[in-house]
Motif scaffolding. Structure first.
Motif, PDB file in Angstrom:
ATOM      1  N   ALA A   1      42.606  37.294  38.788  1.00 55.33           N
ATOM      2  CA  ALA A   1      42.260  36.458  39.950  1.00 55.33           C
ATOM      3  C   ALA A   1      40.802  36.686  40.363  1.00 55.33           C
ATOM      4  O   ALA A   1      40.075  35.735  40.649  1.00 55.33           O
TER       5      ALA A   1
ATOM      6  N   LEU B   1      37.987  33.781  40.208  1.00 53.75           N
ATOM      7  CA  LEU B   1      37.326  33.405  41.460  1.00 53.75           C
ATOM      8  C   LEU B   1      35.816  33.573  41.340  1.00 53.75           C
ATOM      9  O   LEU B   1      35.039  32.651  41.632  1.00 53.75           O
TER      10      LEU B   1
ATOM     11  N   THR C   1      45.506  40.961  39.607  1.00 57.64           N
ATOM     12  CA  THR C   1      44.397  41.102  40.552  1.00 57.64           C
ATOM     13  C   THR C   1      43.069  40.974  39.818  1.00 57.64           C
ATOM     14  O   THR C   1      42.160  40.280  40.284  1.00 57.64           O
TER      15      THR C   1
ATOM     16  N   ALA D   1      47.705  34.052  39.564  1.00 55.90           N
ATOM     17  CA  ALA D   1      46.316  34.494  39.739  1.00 55.90           C
ATOM     18  C   ALA D   1      45.378  33.289  39.822  1.00 55.90           C
ATOM     19  O   ALA D   1      44.501  33.225  40.681  1.00 55.90           O
ATOM     20  N   ALA D   2      45.584  32.325  38.932  1.00 51.10           N
ATOM     21  CA  ALA D   2      44.752  31.117  38.957  1.00 51.10           C
ATOM     22  C   ALA D   2      45.010  30.310  40.225  1.00 51.10           C
ATOM     23  O   ALA D   2      44.075  29.755  40.818  1.00 51.10           O
TER      24      ALA D   2
ATOM     25  N   VAL E   1      45.706  31.381  43.080  1.00 46.46           N
ATOM     26  CA  VAL E   1      45.035  32.031  44.208  1.00 46.46           C
ATOM     27  C   VAL E   1      43.523  31.878  44.070  1.00 46.46           C
ATOM     28  O   VAL E   1      42.816  31.566  45.030  1.00 46.46           O
ATOM     29  N   ALA E   2      43.012  32.082  42.860  1.00 48.04           N
ATOM     30  CA  ALA E   2      41.567  32.113  42.638  1.00 48.04           C
ATOM     31  C   ALA E   2      40.893  30.758  42.835  1.00 48.04           C
ATOM     32  O   ALA E   2      39.820  30.682  43.453  1.00 48.04           O
TER      33      ALA E   2
END
Length: 183
Positions: free
Chosen positions: A7, A11, A4, A148-149, A151-152
């Motif tokens: 990410a 972002l 989290t 994470a990447a 999603v970000a």
């Protein structure tokens, strides 16, 4: 929870990097940003210093988020800066002003509630990143880092190109057409 934090860091770093690059890519882009700062109610003699301070703060967020030990400071600065920017947008909207959103350079779309929502969502991401980093846990696996990447990056693209996406899906006014040969 480290995923989290990662990410959130990715972002926000991408969003703030796009903001810095968009404003500084040409002299005209920065000049347009300076003009827009004045449209948010900043007195004329303060528009250039406030614009420079905003870009410097955005750049600082990117640098702080890039280093693991300074990431919490970057997340805090991002949340604080987003709170200030949100307050500026809300203040302008309450005064009835609708200056162009120059958040990422030279866009012409006037500010609106979507900019408030975007900033609030990004501030929430910063807070989630802080909470995710505060929880001690095992080191991040490569799969979790990739997730994470994954999603970000697309979420950052949506945040940066929000005005274009809204314009793309906005209803277009319909025109009445007449059959050929009829007045």
């Amino acid at each position: 929870m480290r995923a989290t934090e990662l990410a959130a860091r990715l972002l926000l770093a991408l969003v703030f990097l796009a903001a810095v690059v968009g404003k500084l890519r040409t002299r005209a882009a920065f000049a347009g940003f300076v003009v827009s700062v004045g449209q948010f109610g900043v007195p004329a003699r303060w528009t250039r210093p406030v614009a420079r301070l905003a870009v410097a703060a955005e750049a600082a967020v990117v640098v702080l988020l890039a280093v693991g030990r300074t990431a919490p400071a970057g997340l805090l600065l991002a949340a604080g800066l987003l709170a200030v920017l949100t307050a500026a947008v809300v203040g302008a909207l309450r005064r009835g002003a609708r200056p162009a959103c120059r958040c990422f350079g030279s866009a012409d779309a006037p500010i609106g509630p979507r900019h408030v929502a975007r900033n609030v969502a990004l501030a929430a991401v910063a807070v989630l990143g802080l909470l995710g980093g505060a929880v001690a846990g095992p080191s991040l696996s490569p799969a979790a880092a990739l997730l994470a990447a994954g999603v970000a990056v697309p979420l950052a693209a949506v945040a940066v190109r929000l005005d274009d996406l809204v314009a793309l899906f906005a209803p277009t006014p319909s025109r009445t057409t007449r059959p050929a040969g009829r007045p």
